[in-house]
Every structure is written in structure tokens, then in C-alpha cells.
Design a protein around this motif. Structure first.
Motif, PDB file in Angstrom:
ATOM      1  N   VAL A  72       4.025  92.655  47.499  1.00 42.84           N
ATOM      2  CA  VAL A  72       4.510  91.351  47.062  1.00 42.84           C
ATOM      3  C   VAL A  72       3.418  90.328  47.349  1.00 42.84           C
ATOM      4  O   VAL A  72       2.874  90.287  48.456  1.00 42.84           O
ATOM      5  CB  VAL A  72       5.795  90.941  47.821  1.00 42.84           C
ATOM      6  N   LYS A  73       3.080  89.523  46.347  1.00 45.33           N
ATOM      7  CA  LYS A  73       2.153  88.402  46.551  1.00 45.33           C
ATOM      8  C   LYS A  73       2.987  87.177  46.900  1.00 45.33           C
ATOM      9  O   LYS A  73       3.699  86.645  46.061  1.00 45.33           O
ATOM     10  CB  LYS A  73       1.331  88.149  45.288  1.00 45.33           C
ATOM     11  N   GLU A  74       2.910  86.753  48.145  1.00 41.68           N
ATOM     12  CA  GLU A  74       3.722  85.632  48.604  1.00 41.68           C
ATOM     13  C   GLU A  74       3.093  84.282  48.263  1.00 41.68           C
ATOM     14  O   GLU A  74       3.779  83.333  47.895  1.00 41.68           O
ATOM     15  CB  GLU A  74       3.932  85.717  50.121  1.00 41.68           C
ATOM     16  N   LEU A  75       1.771  84.204  48.414  1.00 38.88           N
ATOM     17  CA  LEU A  75       1.061  82.928  48.244  1.00 38.88           C
ATOM     18  C   LEU A  75      -0.199  83.156  47.424  1.00 38.88           C
ATOM     19  O   LEU A  75      -0.777  84.245  47.433  1.00 38.88           O
ATOM     20  CB  LEU A  75       0.667  82.350  49.614  1.00 38.88           C
ATOM     21  N   GLU A  76      -0.645  82.101  46.750  1.00 40.09           N
ATOM     22  CA  GLU A  76      -1.870  82.182  45.962  1.00 40.09           C
ATOM     23  C   GLU A  76      -2.676  80.906  46.145  1.00 40.09           C
ATOM     24  O   GLU A  76      -2.126  79.807  46.252  1.00 40.09           O
ATOM     25  CB  GLU A  76      -1.556  82.377  44.476  1.00 40.09           C
ATOM     26  N   PHE A  77      -4.004  81.062  46.191  1.00 39.19           N
ATOM     27  CA  PHE A  77      -4.893  79.910  46.284  1.00 39.19           C
ATOM     28  C   PHE A  77      -6.094  80.159  45.380  1.00 39.19           C
ATOM     29  O   PHE A  77      -6.741  81.204  45.457  1.00 39.19           O
ATOM     30  CB  PHE A  77      -5.359  79.713  47.737  1.00 39.19           C
ATOM     31  N   GLU A  78      -6.374  79.223  44.498  1.00 35.90           N
ATOM     32  CA  GLU A  78      -7.498  79.346  43.565  1.00 35.90           C
ATOM     33  C   GLU A  78      -8.609  78.394  43.961  1.00 35.90           C
ATOM     34  O   GLU A  78      -8.357  77.224  44.288  1.00 35.90           O
ATOM     35  CB  GLU A  78      -7.039  79.051  42.138  1.00 35.90           C
ATOM     36  N   GLU A  79      -9.850  78.890  43.966  1.00 40.80           N
ATOM     37  CA  GLU A  79     -10.995  78.069  44.336  1.00 40.80           C
ATOM     38  C   GLU A  79     -12.118  78.207  43.320  1.00 40.80           C
ATOM     39  O   GLU A  79     -12.200  79.212  42.595  1.00 40.80           O
ATOM     40  CB  GLU A  79     -11.534  78.478  45.711  1.00 40.80           C
ATOM     41  N   THR A  80     -12.989  77.203  43.316  1.00 37.16           N
ATOM     42  CA  THR A  80     -14.176  77.235  42.472  1.00 37.16           C
ATOM     43  C   THR A  80     -15.373  77.701  43.293  1.00 37.16           C
ATOM     44  O   THR A  80     -15.603  77.217  44.402  1.00 37.16           O
ATOM     45  CB  THR A  80     -14.478  75.836  41.894  1.00 37.16           C
ATOM     46  N   LEU A  81     -16.106  78.666  42.744  1.00 31.19           N
ATOM     47  CA  LEU A  81     -17.297  79.183  43.406  1.00 31.19           C
ATOM     48  C   LEU A  81     -18.528  78.440  42.903  1.00 31.19           C
ATOM     49  O   LEU A  81     -18.622  78.095  41.723  1.00 31.19           O
ATOM     50  CB  LEU A  81     -17.456  80.679  43.114  1.00 31.19           C
ATOM     51  N   VAL A  82     -19.469  78.196  43.811  1.00 30.19           N
ATOM     52  CA  VAL A  82     -20.727  77.554  43.435  1.00 30.19           C
ATOM     53  C   VAL A  82     -21.892  78.348  44.014  1.00 30.19           C
ATOM     54  O   VAL A  82     -21.765  78.998  45.053  1.00 30.19           O
ATOM     55  CB  VAL A  82     -20.810  76.084  43.935  1.00 30.19           C
TER      56      VAL A  82
ATOM     57  N   SER B  80     -26.562  82.154  47.587  1.00 29.56           N
ATOM     58  CA  SER B  80     -25.267  82.815  47.722  1.00 29.56           C
ATOM     59  C   SER B  80     -24.244  82.142  46.818  1.00 29.56           C
ATOM     60  O   SER B  80     -24.451  81.014  46.347  1.00 29.56           O
ATOM     61  CB  SER B  80     -24.791  82.768  49.180  1.00 29.56           C
ATOM     62  N   LEU B  81     -23.134  82.842  46.604  1.00 34.11           N
ATOM     63  CA  LEU B  81     -22.017  82.311  45.822  1.00 34.11           C
ATOM     64  C   LEU B  81     -20.821  82.190  46.757  1.00 34.11           C
ATOM     65  O   LEU B  81     -20.317  83.195  47.269  1.00 34.11           O
ATOM     66  CB  LEU B  81     -21.689  83.244  44.654  1.00 34.11           C
ATOM     67  N   VAL B  82     -20.362  80.962  47.001  1.00 35.26           N
ATOM     68  CA  VAL B  82     -19.304  80.714  47.980  1.00 35.26           C
ATOM     69  C   VAL B  82     -18.307  79.705  47.423  1.00 35.26           C
ATOM     70  O   VAL B  82     -18.621  78.952  46.491  1.00 35.26           O
ATOM     71  CB  VAL B  82     -19.881  80.176  49.312  1.00 35.26           C
ATOM     72  N   PRO B  83     -17.090  79.658  47.984  1.00 32.21           N
ATOM     73  CA  PRO B  83     -16.144  78.620  47.576  1.00 32.21           C
ATOM     74  C   PRO B  83     -16.699  77.231  47.864  1.00 32.21           C
ATOM     75  O   PRO B  83     -17.252  76.985  48.943  1.00 32.21           O
ATOM     76  CB  PRO B  83     -14.916  78.912  48.445  1.00 32.21           C
ATOM     77  N   LYS B  84     -16.580  76.316  46.909  1.00 31.65           N
ATOM     78  CA  LYS B  84     -17.154  74.991  47.056  1.00 31.65           C
ATOM     79  C   LYS B  84     -16.607  74.256  48.282  1.00 31.65           C
ATOM     80  O   LYS B  84     -17.333  73.519  48.961  1.00 31.65           O
ATOM     81  CB  LYS B  84     -16.895  74.156  45.797  1.00 31.65           C
ATOM     82  N   SER B  85     -15.325  74.470  48.587  1.00 29.95           N
ATOM     83  CA  SER B  85     -14.719  73.765  49.709  1.00 29.95           C
ATOM     84  C   SER B  85     -15.375  74.110  51.040  1.00 29.95           C
ATOM     85  O   SER B  85     -15.319  73.328  51.983  1.00 29.95           O
ATOM     86  CB  SER B  85     -13.227  74.078  49.782  1.00 29.95           C
TER      87      SER B  85
END
Length: 290
Positions: free
Chosen positions: A155-165, A230-235
Motif C-alpha cells: 500500500v502506498k500511504e503517502l506520495e511526494f513529488e520533487e524536481t531534480l536539478v 550530480s542530480l539531486v532534488p532542488k529542495s
């Protein structure tokens, strides 16, 4: 078979070593050896190949599947009977490296302050290993990257989407200057690494060199020192970029999105400890309930 024998058997199978299993269980090695030998005698079959460690035989693999289920059901029964409105007992959470490094410390501290009776533990690893541990009842839930291994058992309880830079030392002004740089990434299998590889190949770059760190802070430090890109989440690098320590570059939308999920087994017990953990994550982050 007794449940304790199955626990010893499973620990030996997981660690691949009598010595490591004895240490994990707090037993002397001779006791672990004797219990495994007794189990093999009772079942009249060999459960391990004893060459360079303890490797499961096909029969041992079959027994491990049942041992996982039996131990899980015993532990779940114990949790269910003891579960109350006030969270208590054990709660084992897993997380990929980026989540454990950036978001979890404050969340875990907040959870511990709110529910001090919960024995909370955290395992940090790659998504594939965390999914395996959830599926084999070794974790109550885990934060993982989107992967084909997440199937109908979960079961996927939570989801979070991010932009990679794409990030670099601030001296670079053109993204093309980074094409020949080594990639500072986690080990093979990391979804962000796969996306970066695919993007570079779309740009005609196939000669890829790696410097591997399984730690986000080490990756960022390596980029700041101009070891590579590297490629990482912008946040995760906003503060570094504001201070002029890192420069980021946008890449194609086809490759710049990453999703993280909190998953659990569909047939697992939703204890009050786990429910309150999910609630705290939802209230204090950008994760959304599915």
C-alpha cells in the motif's frame, strides 16, 4: 519447530553467518550452531551450505518463506493484543538516503517527543533493499523511490513529488561544461542515477564516469569541491545555492521529476504507532495521502 528456533534460523539466513547471528541475537555461537543443527535434524534435511558463510539450500529458502510469515503473525498478534490508543511497542521505519538525510531527523525527533513509549528504529538503504525488507516483514514501512518492485502486496500511504536539478561548483556557467565531468551519485540502482544516465544519453553522452557516495551530504560536498556533478532534488540544495556554494541547472522535464512513497505491506497491521507516524509525516511535510 519452535518459534525461537525459527527466529535463530531466520537471523542466520539474513546475516549469512553464525557469528553475526549470535551477535545480533545476544547468544553464544555454540548455542546458535546447536539450534541450527537440531532444526536440520528435526526436519531431516540440510538448510544451509556451509562454505564461506551460511548459504541457504533450496529447502532452506522454502523454510525461510514460512519462517517470515510465522514470525510476522506471532509479532502481529502480540502487537494487536497490546495495541492501544497510546502508541507503544516497536516501530521499524526504512528510508532512502535523501529522505533520511534531509527530512527524517526532525520528524523522528518530533515523533519521539510525542510518543516516547514507542521503540522507534530507522534503516537507511536503497529502495530495492527497503522494499525487500518491508515485503519480508523486517520493516513496518519505508520511504522509497518509485520502482517497478512496488506491486500489489504493498500500500502506498503517502506520495511526494520533487524536481531534480543538475548541480555543480558555482564556477560553471554553461550546462554543456558538465557533460565531461564525473557523476557523483549513489551506487547502481538509484533511480536518480538512472534518470541522469538516461538524460545524458539523450544528449549523446555515453562515456560516463562515477564517484559513488551513499550519502547526500557527501555528494553535495563533493560537488562543491568540484569533483564532479550530480542530480539531486532542488529542495536539498536551495540553501547552498543562496549562499553561492552550488549552482544548479534545469534539465528536460522528461527526466527531472522524482517521486517518493511511504509504503507498507497491504496485509500488515496498522498499529496506532504506525498510524500516528504517518499522521506526523503528513502534517509536517509536503507528503500527501494517496
Amino acid at each position: 519447530m519452535e518459534s525461537n528456533e525459527l527466529r535463530i534460523f531466520r537471523t542466520v539466513a539474513q546475516t549469512g553467518s553464525i557469528t553475526k547471528a549470535a551477535k545480533a541475537l545476544g547468544y553464544v555461537q555454540s548455542n546458535v550452531t546447536a539450534r541450527i543443527q537440531q532444526l536440520e535434524s528435526d526436519l531431516n534435511t540440510q538448510l544451509f551450505y556451509r562454505q564461506r558463510g551460511m548459504i541457504l539450500t533450496p529447502t532452506g529458502e522454502k523454510l525461510l518463506t514460512y519462517a517470515d510469515k510465522i514470525i510476522y503473525l506471532l509479532d502481529e498478534a502480540d502487537k494487536s493484543i497490546k495495541d492501544s490508543c497510546e502508541p507503544s511497542g516497536s516501530l521499524s521505519i526504512g528510508a532512502v538516503h535523501t529522505v533520511s538525510a534531509i527530512r527524517l531527523p526532525q520528524l523522528l525527533a518530533k515523533y519521539h517527543r510525542a510518543y516516547p513509549k514507542v521503540d522507534l528504529s530507522l534503516t537507511t538503504s536503497q529502495s530495492d533493499e527497503l522494499i525487500y525488507k518491508v515485503n519480508h516483514f523486517q520493516l513496518d514501512g519505508a520511504f522509497v523511490k518509485n520502482t517497478p518492485l512496488i506491486d500489489d502486496n504493498f500500500v502506498k500511504e503517502l506520495e511526494f513529488e520533487e524536481t531534480l536539478v543538475l548541480i555543480s561548483n558555482p564556477k560553471y556557467t554553461n550546462i554543456e561544461d558538465l557533460y565531461c565531468k564525473p557523476l557523483i551519485m549513489s551506487t547502481a540502482g538509484c533511480p536518480n542515477r538512472i534518470q541522469l544516465e538516461n538524460w545524458l544519453k539523450s544528449q549523446g553522452i555515453y562515456n560516463i564516469r562515477y564517484i559513488e557516495f551513499n550519502n547526500l551530504n557527501s555528494i553535495i560536498e563533493g560537488v562543491m569541491a568540484d569533483l564532479g556533478t550530480s542530480l539531486v532534488p532542488k529542495s536539498t540544495i536551495d540553501d547552498y545555492e543562496k549562499r553561492g556554494l552550488i549552482k544548479s541547472f534545469s534539465i528536460s522535464e522528461k527526466y527531472n521529476t522524482t517521486r517518493t512513497f511511504f509504503i507498507r505491506r497491504k496485509d500488515s497491521l496498522m498499529t496506532s504507532s504506525l498510524s500516528k507516524f504517518i499522521e506526523i509525516v503528513e502534517q509536517n511535510t509536503s507528503y500527501k495521502r494517496l
